[in-house]
Scaffold this motif. Structure first.
Motif, mmCIF file in Angstrom:
data_model
loop_
_atom_site.group_PDB
_atom_site.id
_atom_site.type_symbol
_atom_site.label_atom_id
_atom_site.label_comp_id
_atom_site.label_asym_id
_atom_site.label_seq_id
_atom_site.Cartn_x
_atom_site.Cartn_y
_atom_site.Cartn_z
ATOM 1 N N VAL A 128 0.831 -1.204 0.000
ATOM 2 C CA VAL A 128 0.000 0.000 0.000
ATOM 3 C C VAL A 128 0.868 1.257 0.000
ATOM 4 C CG1 VAL A 128 -1.712 1.312 1.323
ATOM 5 C CG2 VAL A 128 -1.986 -1.153 1.018
ATOM 6 N N SER A 129 1.966 1.235 0.734
ATOM 7 C CA SER A 129 2.887 2.380 0.727
ATOM 8 C C SER A 129 3.414 2.641 -0.676
ATOM 9 C CB SER A 129 4.060 2.138 1.679
ATOM 10 O OG SER A 129 3.629 2.171 3.017
ATOM 11 N N GLY A 130 3.722 1.570 -1.402
ATOM 12 C CA GLY A 130 4.178 1.715 -2.783
ATOM 13 C C GLY A 130 3.114 2.307 -3.685
ATOM 14 N N LEU A 131 1.872 1.890 -3.502
ATOM 15 C CA LEU A 131 0.760 2.424 -4.280
ATOM 16 C C LEU A 131 0.560 3.906 -3.982
ATOM 17 C CD1 LEU A 131 -1.718 2.189 -6.112
ATOM 18 C CD2 LEU A 131 -2.993 1.337 -4.132
ATOM 19 N N ILE A 132 0.579 4.256 -2.704
ATOM 20 C CA ILE A 132 0.411 5.654 -2.307
ATOM 21 C C ILE A 132 1.509 6.512 -2.937
ATOM 22 C CG2 ILE A 132 0.552 7.239 -0.332
ATOM 23 C CD1 ILE A 132 -0.832 4.996 1.326
ATOM 24 N N THR A 133 2.738 6.028 -2.893
ATOM 25 C CA THR A 133 3.856 6.757 -3.491
ATOM 26 C C THR A 133 3.677 6.889 -4.998
ATOM 27 O OG1 THR A 133 5.349 6.008 -1.739
ATOM 28 C CG2 THR A 133 6.369 6.791 -3.775
ATOM 29 N N ALA A 134 3.248 5.801 -5.648
ATOM 30 C CA ALA A 134 3.035 5.816 -7.100
ATOM 31 C C ALA A 134 1.963 6.819 -7.513
ATOM 32 C CB ALA A 134 2.670 4.419 -7.595
ATOM 33 N N LEU A 135 1.025 7.098 -6.619
ATOM 34 C CA LEU A 135 -0.037 8.065 -6.900
ATOM 35 C C LEU A 135 0.373 9.498 -6.562
ATOM 36 C CD1 LEU A 135 -3.118 6.021 -5.655
ATOM 37 C CD2 LEU A 135 -2.487 6.532 -8.020
ATOM 38 N N GLY A 136 1.596 9.668 -6.075
ATOM 39 C CA GLY A 136 2.105 11.010 -5.834
ATOM 40 C C GLY A 136 1.913 11.545 -4.434
ATOM 41 N N TRP A 137 1.647 10.683 -3.488
ATOM 42 C CA TRP A 137 1.441 11.077 -2.096
ATOM 43 C C TRP A 137 2.601 10.588 -1.233
ATOM 44 C CZ3 TRP A 137 -2.963 13.875 -0.881
ATOM 45 C CH2 TRP A 137 -3.896 14.002 -1.907
ATOM 46 N N ALA A 138 2.683 11.064 -0.006
ATOM 47 C CA ALA A 138 3.715 10.634 0.943
ATOM 48 C C ALA A 138 3.064 9.738 1.995
ATOM 49 C CB ALA A 138 4.354 11.845 1.611
ATOM 50 N N PRO A 139 3.315 8.421 1.962
ATOM 51 C CA PRO A 139 2.685 7.522 2.928
ATOM 52 C C PRO A 139 3.243 7.707 4.336
ATOM 53 C CG PRO A 139 4.255 6.313 1.585
ATOM 54 C CD PRO A 139 4.194 7.702 1.026
ATOM 55 N N THR A 140 2.348 7.655 5.316
ATOM 56 C CA THR A 140 2.738 7.688 6.722
ATOM 57 C C THR A 140 2.004 6.578 7.445
ATOM 58 O OG1 THR A 140 3.157 10.058 6.707
ATOM 59 C CG2 THR A 140 2.750 9.056 8.838
ATOM 60 N N ASP A 141 2.746 5.616 7.959
ATOM 61 C CA ASP A 141 2.187 4.481 8.691
ATOM 62 C C ASP A 141 1.843 4.944 10.105
ATOM 63 O OD1 ASP A 141 1.649 2.120 10.046
ATOM 64 O OD2 ASP A 141 3.319 1.033 9.132
ATOM 65 N N VAL A 142 0.566 4.872 10.454
ATOM 66 C CA VAL A 142 0.128 5.321 11.785
ATOM 67 C C VAL A 142 -0.155 4.158 12.736
ATOM 68 C CG1 VAL A 142 -0.692 7.564 11.006
ATOM 69 C CG2 VAL A 142 -2.277 5.641 11.030
ATOM 70 N N GLY A 143 0.236 2.938 12.354
ATOM 71 C CA GLY A 143 0.127 1.820 13.285
ATOM 72 C C GLY A 143 -0.759 0.692 12.809
ATOM 73 N N THR A 144 -1.285 -0.052 13.781
ATOM 74 C CA THR A 144 -2.127 -1.209 13.482
ATOM 75 C C THR A 144 -3.535 -0.764 13.093
ATOM 76 O OG1 THR A 144 -2.882 -1.453 15.754
ATOM 77 C CG2 THR A 144 -0.826 -2.592 15.160
ATOM 78 N N ALA A 145 -4.398 -1.733 12.817
ATOM 79 C CA ALA A 145 -5.770 -1.436 12.406
ATOM 80 C C ALA A 145 -6.525 -0.618 13.445
ATOM 81 C CB ALA A 145 -6.507 -2.729 12.097
ATOM 82 N N VAL A 146 -6.099 -0.685 14.688
ATOM 83 C CA VAL A 146 -6.743 0.112 15.744
ATOM 84 C C VAL A 146 -6.681 1.602 15.408
ATOM 85 C CG1 VAL A 146 -6.592 0.751 18.187
ATOM 86 C CG2 VAL A 146 -6.300 -1.630 17.500
#
Length: 83
Positions: free
Chosen positions: A45-63
């Motif tokens: 998903v991080s790769g997809l977000i980057t490919a769409l021109g955004w900066a991915p930020t992982d905010v943790g688990t599903a919680v």
């Protein structure tokens, strides 16, 4: 990369129309939050977000989705109202 959009709501229609692909914003790419319990999926998903021109930020688990989803809805309203 091929991308499929699931859903018939406002967000899916907006993404499908390409309005959120490679946005040109002052200061560079805008942050897109992601969360989940599968580390491998988050890399994808991080790769997809980057490919769409955004900066991915992982905010943790599903919680973290409990906080991230309403924030995202608020963040999307101006774009959907004004294109």
């Amino acid at each position: 990369m091929s991308i499929g959009i699931l859903g018939a709501g406002t967000v899916a229609k907006t993404v499908g129309a390409g309005l959120m692909v490679h946005p040109t914003l002052p200061g560079g790419p805008t942050t897109m939050f992601l969360c989940g319990n599968d580390a491998t999926a988050k890399v994808t998903v991080s790769g997809l977000i980057t490919a769409l021109g955004w900066a991915p930020t992982d905010v943790g688990t599903a919680v973290a989705a409990r906080a991230a989803e309403p924030l995202c809805m608020l963040w999307c309203i101006p774009g959907m109202r004004g294109g």
